[in-house]
Design a protein around this motif. Structure first.
Motif, PDB file in Angstrom:
ATOM      1  N   SER A  73       0.874  -1.210  -0.050  1.00 34.97           N
ATOM      2  CA  SER A  73      -0.204   0.019   0.043  1.00 34.97           C
ATOM      3  C   SER A  73       0.733   1.529  -0.043  1.00 34.97           C
ATOM      4  O   SER A  73       0.367   2.409  -0.605  1.00 34.97           O
ATOM      5  CB  SER A  73      -0.996  -0.020   1.095  1.00 34.97           C
ATOM      6  N   ALA A  74       2.053   1.213   0.756  1.00 30.59           N
ATOM      7  CA  ALA A  74       3.007   2.208   0.838  1.00 30.59           C
ATOM      8  C   ALA A  74       3.585   2.606  -0.295  1.00 30.59           C
ATOM      9  O   ALA A  74       4.164   3.905  -0.318  1.00 30.59           O
ATOM     10  CB  ALA A  74       3.523   2.086   2.145  1.00 30.59           C
ATOM     11  N   ASP A  75       3.647   1.708  -1.320  1.00 26.58           N
ATOM     12  CA  ASP A  75       4.500   1.916  -2.513  1.00 26.58           C
ATOM     13  C   ASP A  75       3.660   2.365  -3.563  1.00 26.58           C
ATOM     14  O   ASP A  75       2.735   1.757  -3.854  1.00 26.58           O
ATOM     15  CB  ASP A  75       5.253   0.424  -2.672  1.00 26.58           C
ATOM     16  N   ALA A  76       4.139   3.354  -4.393  1.00 23.84           N
ATOM     17  CA  ALA A  76       3.625   3.913  -5.514  1.00 23.84           C
ATOM     18  C   ALA A  76       3.200   2.860  -6.509  1.00 23.84           C
ATOM     19  O   ALA A  76       2.201   2.968  -7.137  1.00 23.84           O
ATOM     20  CB  ALA A  76       4.421   5.056  -6.094  1.00 23.84           C
ATOM     21  N   VAL A  77       4.211   2.140  -7.048  1.00 25.62           N
ATOM     22  CA  VAL A  77       3.707   1.041  -8.045  1.00 25.62           C
ATOM     23  C   VAL A  77       2.852  -0.221  -7.528  1.00 25.62           C
ATOM     24  O   VAL A  77       1.980  -0.477  -8.239  1.00 25.62           O
ATOM     25  CB  VAL A  77       5.372   0.342  -8.563  1.00 25.62           C
ATOM     26  N   CYS A  78       3.452  -0.677  -6.469  1.00 24.49           N
ATOM     27  CA  CYS A  78       2.732  -1.867  -5.944  1.00 24.49           C
ATOM     28  C   CYS A  78       1.325  -1.492  -5.418  1.00 24.49           C
ATOM     29  O   CYS A  78       0.425  -2.594  -5.163  1.00 24.49           O
ATOM     30  CB  CYS A  78       3.448  -2.582  -4.566  1.00 24.49           C
ATOM     31  N   SER A  79       1.123  -0.367  -4.821  1.00 23.24           N
ATOM     32  CA  SER A  79      -0.374  -0.010  -4.462  1.00 23.24           C
ATOM     33  C   SER A  79      -1.344  -0.323  -5.618  1.00 23.24           C
ATOM     34  O   SER A  79      -2.591  -0.411  -5.295  1.00 23.24           O
ATOM     35  CB  SER A  79      -0.325   1.112  -3.681  1.00 23.24           C
ATOM     36  N   ASN A  80      -0.960  -0.235  -6.820  1.00 24.31           N
ATOM     37  CA  ASN A  80      -1.733  -0.235  -7.774  1.00 24.31           C
ATOM     38  C   ASN A  80      -2.092  -1.725  -8.372  1.00 24.31           C
ATOM     39  O   ASN A  80      -2.822  -1.903  -9.460  1.00 24.31           O
ATOM     40  CB  ASN A  80      -1.595   0.666  -8.941  1.00 24.31           C
ATOM     41  N   MET A  81      -1.398  -2.763  -7.813  1.00 26.87           N
ATOM     42  CA  MET A  81      -1.440  -4.084  -8.317  1.00 26.87           C
ATOM     43  C   MET A  81      -2.905  -4.437  -8.101  1.00 26.87           C
ATOM     44  O   MET A  81      -3.599  -4.116  -7.283  1.00 26.87           O
ATOM     45  CB  MET A  81      -0.326  -5.097  -7.304  1.00 26.87           C
ATOM     46  N   MET A  82      -3.323  -5.498  -8.893  1.00 27.56           N
ATOM     47  CA  MET A  82      -4.543  -6.011  -9.042  1.00 27.56           C
ATOM     48  C   MET A  82      -4.816  -6.472  -7.521  1.00 27.56           C
ATOM     49  O   MET A  82      -6.069  -6.270  -7.147  1.00 27.56           O
ATOM     50  CB  MET A  82      -4.608  -7.289 -10.137  1.00 27.56           C
ATOM     51  N   VAL A  83      -3.980  -7.156  -6.847  1.00 21.81           N
ATOM     52  CA  VAL A  83      -4.157  -7.789  -5.661  1.00 21.81           C
ATOM     53  C   VAL A  83      -4.584  -6.747  -4.709  1.00 21.81           C
ATOM     54  O   VAL A  83      -5.449  -7.192  -3.522  1.00 21.81           O
ATOM     55  CB  VAL A  83      -2.906  -8.802  -5.263  1.00 21.81           C
ATOM     56  N   MET A  84      -4.429  -5.489  -4.754  1.00 15.95           N
ATOM     57  CA  MET A  84      -4.712  -4.524  -3.843  1.00 15.95           C
ATOM     58  C   MET A  84      -5.877  -3.863  -3.859  1.00 15.95           C
ATOM     59  O   MET A  84      -6.400  -3.223  -3.272  1.00 15.95           O
ATOM     60  CB  MET A  84      -3.531  -3.363  -3.801  1.00 15.95           C
ATOM     61  N   LYS A  85      -6.725  -4.166  -5.114  1.00 16.98           N
ATOM     62  CA  LYS A  85      -7.845  -3.588  -5.667  1.00 16.98           C
ATOM     63  C   LYS A  85      -9.140  -4.294  -4.611  1.00 16.98           C
ATOM     64  O   LYS A  85      -9.203  -5.378  -4.404  1.00 16.98           O
ATOM     65  CB  LYS A  85      -8.281  -3.773  -7.166  1.00 16.98           C
ATOM     66  N   LYS A  86      -9.892  -3.598  -4.437  1.00 17.55           N
ATOM     67  CA  LYS A  86     -11.162  -3.910  -3.494  1.00 17.55           C
ATOM     68  C   LYS A  86     -12.194  -5.197  -4.229  1.00 17.55           C
ATOM     69  O   LYS A  86     -11.994  -4.867  -5.530  1.00 17.55           O
ATOM     70  CB  LYS A  86     -11.950  -2.828  -3.212  1.00 17.55           C
ATOM     71  N   GLY A  87     -12.189  -6.092  -3.613  1.00 19.40           N
ATOM     72  CA  GLY A  87     -12.904  -7.083  -4.106  1.00 19.40           C
ATOM     73  C   GLY A  87     -12.203  -7.853  -5.470  1.00 19.40           C
ATOM     74  O   GLY A  87     -12.793  -8.692  -6.147  1.00 19.40           O
ATOM     75  N   SER A  88     -10.880  -7.866  -5.310  1.00 19.43           N
ATOM     76  CA  SER A  88     -10.082  -8.551  -6.175  1.00 19.43           C
ATOM     77  C   SER A  88      -9.932 -10.252  -5.550  1.00 19.43           C
ATOM     78  O   SER A  88      -9.078 -10.450  -4.627  1.00 19.43           O
ATOM     79  CB  SER A  88      -8.571  -8.190  -6.150  1.00 19.43           C
ATOM     80  N   ARG A  89     -10.988 -11.086  -6.366  1.00 16.39           N
ATOM     81  CA  ARG A  89     -10.739 -12.405  -5.798  1.00 16.39           C
ATOM     82  C   ARG A  89     -10.157 -13.446  -6.687  1.00 16.39           C
ATOM     83  O   ARG A  89     -10.006 -14.441  -6.640  1.00 16.39           O
ATOM     84  CB  ARG A  89     -12.414 -12.519  -5.883  1.00 16.39           C
TER      85      ARG A  89
END
Length: 163
Positions: free
Chosen positions: A127-143
């Motif tokens: 979450s704290a990383d500019a690139v990693c925070s946009n990963m699919m796994v970080m999206k709400k409801g990413s199942r």
DNA sequence: GCCAACGTTGGC
DNA sequence: GCCAACGTTGGC
């Protein structure tokens, strides 16, 4: 979906696993540090296993429903998609009565451990990383249990993981 | 334990 | 083919 070719560049993926069921340490203890990745029962993920994932591709091993939830390390694909035969074993937890030899429906790949991160990369770190925070796994409801990862994300997570 | 997200099922 | 009901996933 079009089958990709061996001349394509390396791709990257994230595989989810609940560590109570199968953790990266279980993979480290497995024979040859290898395992088959059976039990995926979602069509979108199935299509990636069957059509897109190639030998040599990089895999993030993600621990879901865990404390802490994290990318625990990496693996490499060592066998391309082939029928998930567990779907045809009556009584098995991955049994699916509609799977047949001619139409196996479900597919799996084999992976081999590459490394366990010195520092497991937790969701807080992502979450704290500019690139990693946009990963699919970080999206709400990413199942989705198999997710594509970009090269940029692959490198950024490695930087956080200590190698 | 709660609950939002979302995939699947089945009646119509 | 629509869509409500239901089951599961998975973060919190």
């Amino acid at each position: 979906m079009k089958k990709s070719t061996a001349t394509d560049t390396r791709r990257y993926w994230l595989f989810k696993s609940e560590p109570d069921v199968f953790s990266i340490h279980d993979l480290a203890n497995a024979k040859g540090k290898r395992t088959s990745w059976e039990g995926v029962r979602n069509y979108q993920a199935r299509n990636m296993l069957r059509d897109d994932i190639q030998v040599g591709d990089g895999v993030f091993f993600y621990h879901s429903n865990a404390d802490p939830m994290c990318i625990a390390g990496t693996a490499e694909v060592v066998k391309v998609g082939y029928p998930d035969h567990f779907a045809r074993e009556a009584g098995h937890k991955y049994f699916d009565e509609s799977a047949t030899e001619d139409n196996p429906i479900w597919f799996m790949v084999d992976i081999k451990l590459t490394q366990i991160f010195k520092t497991p990369v937790t969701r807080d770190m992502l979450s704290a990383d500019a690139v990693c925070s946009n990963m699919m796994v970080m999206k709400k409801g990413s199942r989705l249990s198999i997710q594509p990862v970009t090269k940029e994300e692959w490198d950024a997570v490695h930087a956080l993981g200590g190698t």
